[in-house]
Write an enzyme that holds these catalytic residues in place. Structure first.
Site, PDB file in Angstrom:
ATOM      1  N   SER A  71       0.851  -1.191   0.000  1.00  0.00           N
ATOM      2  CA  SER A  71       0.000   0.000   0.000  1.00  0.00           C
ATOM      3  C   SER A  71       0.880   1.230   0.000  1.00  0.00           C
ATOM      4  O   SER A  71       2.038   1.188   0.436  1.00  0.00           O
ATOM      5  CB  SER A  71      -0.888   0.001   1.247  1.00  0.00           C
ATOM      6  N   TYR A 124      -1.165  -1.178  10.735  1.00  0.00           N
ATOM      7  CA  TYR A 124      -1.347  -1.535   9.324  1.00  0.00           C
ATOM      8  C   TYR A 124      -0.181  -1.004   8.490  1.00  0.00           C
ATOM      9  O   TYR A 124       0.417  -1.734   7.695  1.00  0.00           O
ATOM     10  CB  TYR A 124      -2.670  -0.956   8.822  1.00  0.00           C
TER      11      TYR A 124
END
Length: 262
Positions: free
Chosen positions: A141, A154
């Site tokens: 990401s 995350y």
């Protein structure tokens, strides 16, 4: 363009929805045989139906396994001991205030986002090196290089994926195997669409997305959420023999949201 994926066997973890499902569709459209993976037979069958409806000629295999667990990984590798392409797509995210985060939350996201890819890559990289061909892709990401304070755990796992991918690529030197990481930006999955709509419930979705991009993703150069198919088609190219010179790379497909020349 012929991506030369006919007769290639690809495993896309967590491919019953979102980006994973789109990657499965894209690979199938290029002639690869795709292993559709989910945690339940119901979700896998639903994904098979969706892929077949979009691509009637799709060649698909079923895999019901929770690859966030060692037991699920064992099921996967026993059922499919040899593959040509591994897409480590399995991942979760959640917004958690760091000062209130728990060890259990950190451990869970590590198990799902990191250990699933560690276990599968450890097994399949070995077989790929033995056959001197293969592709491993980690779906990371833009948060890997642009950490989100509301998702510290995350973001940390996404950065770890980049590091892990580069470490594994060093083991492929002089072979026809490559290991790369893709860094998507904010993507228009069903979950993200719901999140955006809930932020601005008084607005129609198109207006809510525009407002979200202006207020929450203001550095985006495309000014919109990325279509999952855009990411999927890029992943399919990186999976192909045509991408043989791309190895050990962290490849951004973030709509320009990260202000960096590297």
């Amino acid at each position: 363009m012929n991506l030369q994926l006919t007769n290639k066997l690809a495993l896309v973890t967590a491919s019953t929805g979102g980006i994973g499902l789109e990657i499965a569709k894209s690979l199938a459209a290029e002639g690869a045989t795709v292993i559709v993976n989910g945690r339940s037979s119901t979700s896998v069958e639903r994904a098979i139906e969706a892929i077949t409806a979009a691509i009637p000629t799709a060649k698909l295999e079923r895999l019901v396994a929770d690859n966030a667990t060692a037991e699920g990984n064992d099921i996967t590798t026993q059922q499919f001991p040899n593959i040509d392409i591994l897409i480590n797509n399995l991942g979760i995210y959640e917004s958690v205030e760091f000062l209130k985060s728990t060890d259990e939350q950190w451990q869970h996201i590590m198990d799902v986002n990191i250990m699933s890819g560690v276990r599968l890559s450890r097994f399949y990289l070995n077989t790929m090196l033995a056959q001197d061909s293969g592709r491993i892709i980690f779906m990371s990401s833009e948060s890997a290089v642009n950490p989100a304070p509301e998702m510290a755990h995350y973001s940390a796992t996404k950065t770890m994926q980049m590091s892990l991918s580069r470490s594994l690529s060093e083991l492929t030197k002089g072979t026809q195997v490559t290991v790369n990481t893709l860094l998507p930006g904010s993507t228009q999955t069903e979950g993200v669409k719901e999140f955006v709509q809930n932020l601005f419930p008084e607005l129609a979705y198109e207006e809510a997305e525009r407002k979200f991009m202006e207020e929450n993703r203001s550095t985006s150069l495309i000014g919109r959420l990325i279509n999952p198919k855009e990411i999927a088609d890029f992943a399919t190219f990186i999976s192909s023999p045509l991408s043989s010179a791309i190895n050990g790379a962290a490849l951004r497909i973030d709509g320009g949201i990260v202000r960096s020349v590297f």
